[in-house]
Scaffold this motif. Structure first.
Motif, PDB file in Angstrom:
ATOM      1  N   GLN A  71      10.451  -2.091   2.134  1.00 10.66           N
ATOM      2  CA  GLN A  71      10.654  -1.775   0.726  1.00 10.66           C
ATOM      3  C   GLN A  71      11.003  -0.300   0.589  1.00 10.66           C
ATOM      4  O   GLN A  71      10.560   0.535   1.374  1.00 10.66           O
ATOM      5  CB  GLN A  71       9.399  -2.090  -0.080  1.00 10.66           C
ATOM      6  N   ILE A  72      11.774   0.025  -0.433  1.00  7.13           N
ATOM      7  CA  ILE A  72      12.231   1.395  -0.646  1.00  7.13           C
ATOM      8  C   ILE A  72      11.087   2.246  -1.190  1.00  7.13           C
ATOM      9  O   ILE A  72      10.346   1.820  -2.077  1.00  7.13           O
ATOM     10  CB  ILE A  72      13.421   1.417  -1.614  1.00  7.13           C
ATOM     11  N   LEU A  73      10.945   3.446  -0.641  1.00  4.46           N
ATOM     12  CA  LEU A  73       9.947   4.407  -1.091  1.00  4.46           C
ATOM     13  C   LEU A  73      10.603   5.458  -1.976  1.00  4.46           C
ATOM     14  O   LEU A  73      11.712   5.915  -1.695  1.00  4.46           O
ATOM     15  CB  LEU A  73       9.304   5.114   0.103  1.00  4.46           C
ATOM     16  N   TYR A  74       9.884   5.827  -3.044  1.00  2.12           N
ATOM     17  CA  TYR A  74      10.348   6.873  -3.960  1.00  2.12           C
ATOM     18  C   TYR A  74       9.266   7.939  -4.078  1.00  2.12           C
ATOM     19  O   TYR A  74       8.087   7.672  -3.851  1.00  2.12           O
ATOM     20  CB  TYR A  74      10.611   6.297  -5.357  1.00  2.12           C
ATOM     21  N   GLU A  75       9.667   9.129  -4.468  1.00  4.77           N
ATOM     22  CA  GLU A  75       8.714  10.214  -4.676  1.00  4.77           C
ATOM     23  C   GLU A  75       7.710   9.795  -5.757  1.00  4.77           C
ATOM     24  O   GLU A  75       8.097   9.365  -6.851  1.00  4.77           O
ATOM     25  CB  GLU A  75       9.453  11.481  -5.104  1.00  4.77           C
ATOM     26  N   ILE A  76       6.440   9.928  -5.444  1.00  6.53           N
ATOM     27  CA  ILE A  76       5.381   9.496  -6.356  1.00  6.53           C
ATOM     28  C   ILE A  76       5.506  10.181  -7.717  1.00  6.53           C
ATOM     29  O   ILE A  76       5.443   9.533  -8.759  1.00  6.53           O
ATOM     30  CB  ILE A  76       3.994   9.747  -5.727  1.00  6.53           C
ATOM     31  N   GLY A  77       5.703  11.473  -7.714  1.00 11.67           N
ATOM     32  CA  GLY A  77       5.796  12.219  -8.970  1.00 11.67           C
ATOM     33  C   GLY A  77       6.935  11.752  -9.856  1.00 11.67           C
ATOM     34  O   GLY A  77       6.811  11.725 -11.083  1.00 11.67           O
ATOM     35  N   MET A 103       0.846  -1.181   0.000  1.00 13.44           N
ATOM     36  CA  MET A 103       0.000   0.000   0.000  1.00 13.44           C
ATOM     37  C   MET A 103       0.884   1.234   0.000  1.00 13.44           C
ATOM     38  O   MET A 103       1.912   1.282   0.646  1.00 13.44           O
ATOM     39  CB  MET A 103      -0.893  -0.040   1.246  1.00 13.44           C
ATOM     40  N   SER A 104       0.498   2.238  -0.730  1.00 16.53           N
ATOM     41  CA  SER A 104       1.294   3.459  -0.817  1.00 16.53           C
ATOM     42  C   SER A 104       1.255   4.221   0.492  1.00 16.53           C
ATOM     43  O   SER A 104       0.369   4.067   1.305  1.00 16.53           O
ATOM     44  CB  SER A 104       0.807   4.333  -1.970  1.00 16.53           C
ATOM     45  N   SER A 105       2.222   5.044   0.683  1.00 15.84           N
ATOM     46  CA  SER A 105       2.380   5.838   1.887  1.00 15.84           C
ATOM     47  C   SER A 105       2.184   7.304   1.529  1.00 15.84           C
ATOM     48  O   SER A 105       2.227   7.678   0.368  1.00 15.84           O
ATOM     49  CB  SER A 105       3.797   5.579   2.415  1.00 15.84           C
ATOM     50  N   ASP A 106       1.969   8.130   2.539  1.00 20.12           N
ATOM     51  CA  ASP A 106       1.903   9.567   2.298  1.00 20.12           C
ATOM     52  C   ASP A 106       3.250  10.078   1.799  1.00 20.12           C
ATOM     53  O   ASP A 106       3.321  11.067   1.084  1.00 20.12           O
ATOM     54  CB  ASP A 106       1.541  10.322   3.580  1.00 20.12           C
ATOM     55  N   LEU A 107       4.297   9.378   2.162  1.00 23.68           N
ATOM     56  CA  LEU A 107       5.656   9.771   1.806  1.00 23.68           C
ATOM     57  C   LEU A 107       5.993   9.452   0.354  1.00 23.68           C
ATOM     58  O   LEU A 107       6.634  10.234  -0.334  1.00 23.68           O
ATOM     59  CB  LEU A 107       6.642   9.050   2.735  1.00 23.68           C
ATOM     60  N   LEU A 143       8.706   8.801 -14.654  1.00 19.98           N
ATOM     61  CA  LEU A 143       9.447   7.701 -15.235  1.00 19.98           C
ATOM     62  C   LEU A 143       8.505   6.819 -16.061  1.00 19.98           C
ATOM     63  O   LEU A 143       8.816   6.428 -17.185  1.00 19.98           O
ATOM     64  CB  LEU A 143      10.121   6.893 -14.122  1.00 19.98           C
ATOM     65  N   HIS A 144       7.337   6.530 -15.510  1.00 19.77           N
ATOM     66  CA  HIS A 144       6.331   5.742 -16.224  1.00 19.77           C
ATOM     67  C   HIS A 144       5.947   6.426 -17.532  1.00 19.77           C
ATOM     68  O   HIS A 144       5.930   5.804 -18.588  1.00 19.77           O
ATOM     69  CB  HIS A 144       5.102   5.552 -15.333  1.00 19.77           C
ATOM     70  N   LYS A 145       5.667   7.717 -17.467  1.00 22.54           N
ATOM     71  CA  LYS A 145       5.271   8.476 -18.659  1.00 22.54           C
ATOM     72  C   LYS A 145       6.350   8.390 -19.735  1.00 22.54           C
ATOM     73  O   LYS A 145       6.053   8.182 -20.906  1.00 22.54           O
ATOM     74  CB  LYS A 145       5.006   9.929 -18.293  1.00 22.54           C
ATOM     75  N   ASP A 146       7.590   8.509 -19.313  1.00 24.98           N
ATOM     76  CA  ASP A 146       8.700   8.484 -20.266  1.00 24.98           C
ATOM     77  C   ASP A 146       8.949   7.090 -20.856  1.00 24.98           C
ATOM     78  O   ASP A 146       9.472   6.965 -21.958  1.00 24.98           O
ATOM     79  CB  ASP A 146       9.981   8.988 -19.614  1.00 24.98           C
ATOM     80  N   LEU A 147       8.582   6.048 -20.113  1.00 22.93           N
ATOM     81  CA  LEU A 147       8.872   4.678 -20.539  1.00 22.93           C
ATOM     82  C   LEU A 147       7.720   3.982 -21.249  1.00 22.93           C
ATOM     83  O   LEU A 147       7.923   2.934 -21.861  1.00 22.93           O
ATOM     84  CB  LEU A 147       9.277   3.835 -19.323  1.00 22.93           C
ATOM     85  N   VAL A 148       6.531   4.524 -21.165  1.00 23.86           N
ATOM     86  CA  VAL A 148       5.365   3.860 -21.747  1.00 23.86           C
ATOM     87  C   VAL A 148       5.578   3.428 -23.198  1.00 23.86           C
ATOM     88  O   VAL A 148       5.228   2.314 -23.566  1.00 23.86           O
ATOM     89  CB  VAL A 148       4.087   4.727 -21.579  1.00 23.86           C
ATOM     90  N   PRO A 149       6.193   4.260 -24.054  1.00 23.34           N
ATOM     91  CA  PRO A 149       6.369   3.806 -25.440  1.00 23.34           C
ATOM     92  C   PRO A 149       7.209   2.537 -25.578  1.00 23.34           C
ATOM     93  O   PRO A 149       7.057   1.790 -26.533  1.00 23.34           O
ATOM     94  CB  PRO A 149       7.074   4.980 -26.121  1.00 23.34           C
ATOM     95  N   THR A 166      22.703   5.594 -10.989  1.00 24.80           N
ATOM     96  CA  THR A 166      23.251   6.827 -11.555  1.00 24.80           C
ATOM     97  C   THR A 166      22.984   8.037 -10.670  1.00 24.80           C
ATOM     98  O   THR A 166      23.460   9.130 -10.971  1.00 24.80           O
ATOM     99  CB  THR A 166      22.661   7.098 -12.946  1.00 24.80           C
ATOM    100  N   GLY A 167      22.200   7.851  -9.610  1.00 27.10           N
ATOM    101  CA  GLY A 167      21.901   8.951  -8.701  1.00 27.10           C
ATOM    102  C   GLY A 167      20.736   9.825  -9.148  1.00 27.10           C
ATOM    103  O   GLY A 167      20.447  10.841  -8.534  1.00 27.10           O
ATOM    104  N   ARG A 168      20.050   9.432 -10.209  1.00 26.41           N
ATOM    105  CA  ARG A 168      18.929  10.229 -10.725  1.00 26.41           C
ATOM    106  C   ARG A 168      17.642  10.006  -9.948  1.00 26.41           C
ATOM    107  O   ARG A 168      16.737  10.824 -10.006  1.00 26.41           O
ATOM    108  CB  ARG A 168      18.682   9.902 -12.186  1.00 26.41           C
ATOM    109  N   LEU A 169      17.536   8.878  -9.262  1.00 21.79           N
ATOM    110  CA  LEU A 169      16.349   8.556  -8.461  1.00 21.79           C
ATOM    111  C   LEU A 169      16.820   8.223  -7.059  1.00 21.79           C
ATOM    112  O   LEU A 169      17.521   7.234  -6.848  1.00 21.79           O
ATOM    113  CB  LEU A 169      15.594   7.376  -9.083  1.00 21.79           C
ATOM    114  N   LYS A 170      16.463   9.068  -6.132  1.00 18.96           N
ATOM    115  CA  LYS A 170      16.917   8.886  -4.754  1.00 18.96           C
ATOM    116  C   LYS A 170      15.767   8.392  -3.881  1.00 18.96           C
ATOM    117  O   LYS A 170      14.651   8.889  -3.979  1.00 18.96           O
ATOM    118  CB  LYS A 170      17.455  10.194  -4.207  1.00 18.96           C
ATOM    119  N   PRO A 171      16.024   7.408  -3.027  1.00 18.56           N
ATOM    120  CA  PRO A 171      14.988   6.905  -2.128  1.00 18.56           C
ATOM    121  C   PRO A 171      14.580   7.963  -1.103  1.00 18.56           C
ATOM    122  O   PRO A 171      15.394   8.784  -0.682  1.00 18.56           O
ATOM    123  CB  PRO A 171      15.646   5.725  -1.418  1.00 18.56           C
TER     124      PRO A 171
END
Length: 84
Positions: A57-63, A1-5, A68-74, A38-43
């Motif tokens: 499990q590691i949490l990442y910024e939702i945005g 389940m997602s967190s507020d963080l 990343l999803h938007k850029d990878l969809v194709p 590469t340091g582009r995505l920080k936990p």
């Protein structure tokens, strides 16, 4: 389940599936690992450990996961094959 963080990668994949925009899970996880190296995505932190202990499990910024999803969809969109 997602967190507020933030979201875990599993949370993100579940959200993308629920929104009707699934991506290849292994491919998305590989890109997240590469972005971390590469340091582009920080936990942001970790979820609590489970009932059997261990690390959370590691949490990442939702945005950032959404971007990343938007850029990878194709490239990582799950293809529906007609099995008739």
């Amino acid at each position: 389940m997602s967190s507020d963080l933030g979201w875990t990668v599993s949370d993100a994949l579940g959200q993308f599936d629920a929104a009707g925009m699934p991506v290849d899970q292994a491919g998305f996880r590989a890109v997240v690992r590469a972005a971390r190296r590469t340091g582009r995505l920080k936990p942001l932190g970790e979820t609590r450990s489970g009932e059997r202990g261990g690390r959370g499990q590691i949490l990442y910024e939702i945005g950032l996961l959404q971007q990343l999803h938007k850029d990878l969809v194709p490239w990582l969109t799950v293809q529906q094959h007609d099995r008739t």
